[in-house]
Design a protein around this motif. Structure first.
Motif, short mmCIF file in Angstrom:
data_model
loop_
_atom_site.label_atom_id
_atom_site.label_comp_id
_atom_site.label_asym_id
_atom_site.label_seq_id
_atom_site.Cartn_x
_atom_site.Cartn_y
_atom_site.Cartn_z
N ASP A 148 1.39 16.32 7.53
CA ASP A 148 2.20 15.09 7.64
C ASP A 148 1.48 13.89 7.02
O ASP A 148 2.12 13.03 6.40
N THR A 149 0.16 13.83 7.16
CA THR A 149 -0.61 12.75 6.56
C THR A 149 -0.53 12.82 5.04
O THR A 149 -0.32 11.81 4.37
N VAL A 150 -0.67 14.02 4.49
CA VAL A 150 -0.59 14.19 3.03
C VAL A 150 0.80 13.84 2.53
O VAL A 150 0.94 13.17 1.50
N ILE A 151 1.83 14.24 3.26
CA ILE A 151 3.20 13.89 2.88
C ILE A 151 3.35 12.37 2.84
O ILE A 151 3.93 11.81 1.91
N SER A 152 2.82 11.69 3.84
CA SER A 152 2.87 10.23 3.89
C SER A 152 2.14 9.62 2.70
O SER A 152 2.62 8.67 2.09
N TRP A 153 0.96 10.15 2.36
CA TRP A 153 0.20 9.66 1.22
C TRP A 153 0.99 9.83 -0.08
O TRP A 153 0.99 8.95 -0.92
N MET A 154 1.65 10.98 -0.22
CA MET A 154 2.42 11.23 -1.44
C MET A 154 3.63 10.29 -1.50
O MET A 154 3.93 9.73 -2.55
N GLN A 155 4.32 10.11 -0.39
CA GLN A 155 5.50 9.24 -0.37
C GLN A 155 5.15 7.79 -0.63
O GLN A 155 5.92 7.06 -1.24
N SER A 156 3.99 7.35 -0.17
CA SER A 156 3.59 5.95 -0.33
C SER A 156 2.86 5.69 -1.65
O SER A 156 2.53 4.55 -1.95
N GLY A 157 2.58 6.75 -2.41
CA GLY A 157 1.86 6.59 -3.67
C GLY A 157 0.37 6.40 -3.51
O GLY A 157 -0.30 5.90 -4.40
N THR A 158 -0.18 6.81 -2.38
CA THR A 158 -1.61 6.69 -2.14
C THR A 158 -2.38 7.76 -2.91
O THR A 158 -3.51 7.52 -3.34
N LYS B 249 -13.60 7.89 -13.39
CA LYS B 249 -13.59 6.53 -13.92
C LYS B 249 -14.18 5.53 -12.92
O LYS B 249 -14.27 4.34 -13.21
N GLY B 250 -14.53 6.01 -11.71
CA GLY B 250 -15.15 5.13 -10.73
C GLY B 250 -14.24 4.65 -9.62
O GLY B 250 -14.64 3.83 -8.80
N LYS B 251 -13.01 5.16 -9.55
CA LYS B 251 -12.09 4.75 -8.49
C LYS B 251 -12.63 5.21 -7.14
O LYS B 251 -12.98 6.37 -6.98
N THR B 252 -12.73 4.30 -6.19
CA THR B 252 -13.26 4.65 -4.87
C THR B 252 -12.28 4.34 -3.74
O THR B 252 -12.45 4.81 -2.63
N ILE B 253 -11.28 3.52 -4.03
CA ILE B 253 -10.31 3.15 -3.00
C ILE B 253 -8.93 3.60 -3.46
O ILE B 253 -8.50 3.32 -4.58
N PHE B 254 -8.23 4.29 -2.58
CA PHE B 254 -6.88 4.77 -2.85
C PHE B 254 -5.94 4.08 -1.86
O PHE B 254 -6.05 4.28 -0.66
N ALA B 255 -5.05 3.25 -2.37
CA ALA B 255 -4.16 2.45 -1.52
C ALA B 255 -2.71 2.77 -1.83
O ALA B 255 -2.38 3.32 -2.89
N GLN B 256 -1.84 2.39 -0.91
CA GLN B 256 -0.41 2.59 -1.10
C GLN B 256 0.02 1.94 -2.41
O GLN B 256 -0.40 0.83 -2.73
#
Length: 93
Positions: free
Chosen positions: A47-57, A80-87
């Protein structure tokens, strides 16, 4: 000697660049993976992964009926150095 049951994560079925079906036993080289496998790899619920996919995280792509996590895009962004994944970081592919 141990036996690996391929019905259990981190086993996953994906597709190569030519569209041929590929079975990955550890997902280290997979381009895509299922939400179930991604959840198992990260110690979160499906459910957490589904939420991440739906929110574009996390990046995802629709392949036929299922939506899959785009591991290739994640790896590229991490390289490329991305460390933060946000909605909203990723659009609907």
């Amino acid at each position: 000697m141990s036996t690996q049951h391929v019905e259990q994560p981190p086993f996953d079925v994906s597709f190569d660049l030519d569209g041929k079906r590929v079975v990955y036993l550890d997902c280290r080289n997979a381009l895509l993976c299922s939400k179930e496998t991604f959840a198992a790899m990260n110690g979160v619920t499906v459910d957490t992964v589904i939420s991440w996919m739906q929110s574009g995280t996390v990046p995802s792509v629709k392949m036929g009926r299922p939506r899959l996590v785009n591991l290739a895009q994640l790896r590229a962004d991490l390289a490329k150095g991305k460390t933060i994944f946000a909605q909203g970081d990723y659009g609907d592919d």
